[in-house]
Design a protein around this motif. Sequence first.
Motif, PDB file in Angstrom:
ATOM      1  N   ILE A 195      -1.055   7.258  20.663  1.00 37.41           N
ATOM      2  CA  ILE A 195      -1.250   6.637  21.969  1.00 37.41           C
ATOM      3  C   ILE A 195      -1.858   5.256  21.757  1.00 37.41           C
ATOM      4  N   ARG A 200      -4.841   4.670  26.216  1.00 36.17           N
ATOM      5  CA  ARG A 200      -5.847   5.742  26.205  1.00 36.17           C
ATOM      6  C   ARG A 200      -7.090   5.316  26.995  1.00 36.17           C
ATOM      7  N   ARG A 204      -8.635   7.200  30.360  1.00 40.46           N
ATOM      8  CA  ARG A 204     -10.013   7.694  30.420  1.00 40.46           C
ATOM      9  C   ARG A 204     -10.811   6.963  31.490  1.00 40.46           C
ATOM     10  N   THR A 237       1.279  10.159  24.981  1.00 38.98           N
ATOM     11  CA  THR A 237       0.525   9.741  26.166  1.00 38.98           C
ATOM     12  C   THR A 237       0.657  10.766  27.284  1.00 38.98           C
ATOM     13  N   TYR A 240      -1.096  14.050  26.430  1.00 34.85           N
ATOM     14  CA  TYR A 240      -2.546  13.894  26.539  1.00 34.85           C
ATOM     15  C   TYR A 240      -2.985  13.901  28.002  1.00 34.85           C
TER      16      TYR A 240
END
Length: 259
Positions: A195, A200, A204, A237, A240
């Motif tokens: 990723i 990322r 987040r 991605t 996740y």
Amino acid sequence: MLRITDARTGEPTDATPARRGLTRVEAHVPRPDTTGLRVLLVADVLVRALEISGTPVWTVLTGTEGRAELRARATALGIRPFEDERDSGSGLGEAQVLRVCAPETGTADGATGEAGEAGHDEAASGLRVEVAPADADSGVADDDERAAALRLALLACPRREPLRLDEAALTDAEDTLRRWRGAVATWATRPSGPIPDPVRQQLRAAWEDDLDVPAVLAVLRKVETSGTVPDGARFETYAYADRLLGLELTRDIGRETLS
């Protein structure tokens, strides 16, 4: 670190003040209607966000009429089971309590009032995570065959905004889910790639900012059409992000090959 706006104060607060301390997530669902389902879904995603960060979580369901109906609808939506409050004992020494609920309406019998919701000192002193009411046109929220699309449609609206789901919204969610699952299955056949750090960080930053799930979905839309993110990295991605979203985005991997 995940920060949640406490509905009592309007201030953003650390969801886990004690590092790795046990956090109790309490979903207060008075009725198994669309609002109740939305409250429980937000609680489910909140638990997922905490677990991704390594926080141990204890989940509790309180205040529910029609508990069997709610659990059946929640299972169809991919919401993991919450422990019944009556079976949960007096507490496990949790460092934080997050109470997920709809705004108070103040009924005469007190069923949705503060005393009726909790009755525990630790709950009264915890953070209050409010979820706006949701409604749905007849039949839209009752079809288990379209439950994953309903989950996406509920997540796509900011949780503090009232939501009215109609057939068009559910169809749009179905189309998006079908497209994403197909793309993920294709990307899975490409060479794997990490990723990208900026992606990322965007994911987040979105969910750690008051659990902003619509912003997470916006990042996925950007990655879907990006001309610079390799297919293998797109796959990583989406996989996740799905740890938070719970949409089974990797479900169709290998299906064409097997058929």
